[in-house]
Motif scaffolding. Structure first.
Motif, PDB file in Angstrom:
ATOM      1  N   PRO A 191       0.826  -1.215   0.168  1.00 26.61           N
ATOM      2  CA  PRO A 191       0.073  -0.090  -0.025  1.00 26.61           C
ATOM      3  C   PRO A 191       1.046   1.303   0.148  1.00 26.61           C
ATOM      4  N   LEU A 192       2.084   1.061   0.509  1.00 20.01           N
ATOM      5  CA  LEU A 192       2.884   2.311   0.456  1.00 20.01           C
ATOM      6  C   LEU A 192       3.733   2.596  -0.720  1.00 20.01           C
ATOM      7  N   LEU A 193       3.696   1.730  -1.799  1.00 19.17           N
ATOM      8  CA  LEU A 193       4.342   1.793  -2.927  1.00 19.17           C
ATOM      9  C   LEU A 193       3.652   2.548  -4.208  1.00 19.17           C
ATOM     10  N   LYS A 194       2.421   2.929  -3.912  1.00 12.11           N
ATOM     11  CA  LYS A 194       1.742   3.251  -4.862  1.00 12.11           C
ATOM     12  C   LYS A 194       2.422   4.508  -5.783  1.00 12.11           C
ATOM     13  N   PRO A 195       2.951   5.525  -5.192  1.00  9.47           N
ATOM     14  CA  PRO A 195       3.634   6.388  -6.157  1.00  9.47           C
ATOM     15  C   PRO A 195       4.719   5.707  -7.000  1.00  9.47           C
ATOM     16  N   ILE A 196       5.539   4.958  -6.436  1.00 13.98           N
ATOM     17  CA  ILE A 196       6.620   4.368  -7.435  1.00 13.98           C
ATOM     18  C   ILE A 196       5.932   3.271  -8.276  1.00 13.98           C
TER      19      ILE A 196
END
Length: 281
Positions: A191-196
């Protein structure tokens, strides 16, 4: 001092403007040439703007290149390629960032070294041989599988850098709650990888949409499965004698629209993704 600072700023802006103009000129020339007749392109090629704009180029390009079918093929190819690349790149990046196995640094160093090597068409024959052995060399799925399970080292490098910027305390807290290595990825890291991942998706979409050589070879025996770029290049040979550059320019201009729309919609995520993992890695 302020005077020198102003001169330096002005020079920086001038350099940026020149670079921007040089970068945008080919695109502007293609769009302008799409309104020229083929005779005007061949005889007055140095003229940037058309003397007598021709709108029929777009109609002919749309019909001759079978844009409706080829555009669907390109969207089909890009959708499954991007989906697969995002999954494999995120898993590989997470494994190289958080995994603990023998030879991890050596394997990653070997993969990273391929970023500086341009194989070009040298790998085309081996890839075609593998695809032929698996009987997937005559449709788009052969291309999709090659793109998905190939080493997308640039994407892996970006994801790994982003994961390394995340505190390991989150992993330790998840382990206390009973999560294993894969569950930590699914519930905590992913869920924390959305930007990349948005950045990876955009880069993968651009590469898949603009790819020509591999789709051309894999669809030689099945023209109906060819993507849009292959159809556009085929417009060159539609003329009776001279190459139909006007139709190619019109087709290329049309093909630019989808990727520009995708970039405009994902621009902020693209910039955020490139900068978010720049602290570590």
């Amino acid at each position: 001092m302020r005077y020198l600072r102003g001169i330096r700023t002005a020079l920086q802006y001038m350099i940026l403007i020149v670079i921007t103009l040089i970068t945008l000129f080919p695109i502007f020339y293609v769009v302008a040439s799409s309104f020229k007749s083929n005779m005007e392109i061949l005889t007055f090629g140095i003229n940037i703007l058309p003397k007598n704009p021709v709108l029929d180029n777009y109609k002919q390009a749309w019909e001759l290149a079978n844009f409706k079918r080829y555009t669907f093929n390109s969207i089909y190819l890009c959708f499954f390629s991007v989906l697969g690349i995002v999954i494999t790149s995120s898993l590989a990046g997470y494994t190289f960032a958080r995994g603990n196995f023998v030879g991890k640094k050596l394997i990653f160093a070997v993969f990273t070294s391929t970023m500086f090597i341009s194989f070009g068409s040298a790998t085309l024959y081996p890839l075609l041989g593998v695809a032929s052995a698996l009987h997937i060399n005559k449709n788009l799925w052969g291309i999709i599988l090659i793109k998905v399970f190939g080493v997308n080292i640039t994407n892996i490098f970006l994801v790994r850098g982003h994961v390394l910027s995340l505190p390991k305390e989150m992993d330790e807290a998840a382990k206390i709650d009973g999560c294993d290595f894969f569950q930590i990825f699914v519930y905590i890291i992913a869920p924390l990888l959305k930007p990349i991942l948005a950045t990876v998706a955009l880069l993968s979409f651009q590469a898949s949409w603009n790819d020509y050589l591999l789709p051309m070879v894999f669809t030689l025996g099945n023209k109906d499965s060819a993507p849009l770029i292959v159809g556009i290049v085929s417009l060159k040979s539609t003329g009776a004698a001279a190459a139909s550059w006007n139709l190619m320019m019109a087709g290329t201009t049309i093909s630019l629209i989808p990727i520009l729309i995708v970039f405009l919609c994902m621009n902020k995520y693209f910039i955020k993704g490139l900068t978010s993992g720049a602290v570590k890695g």
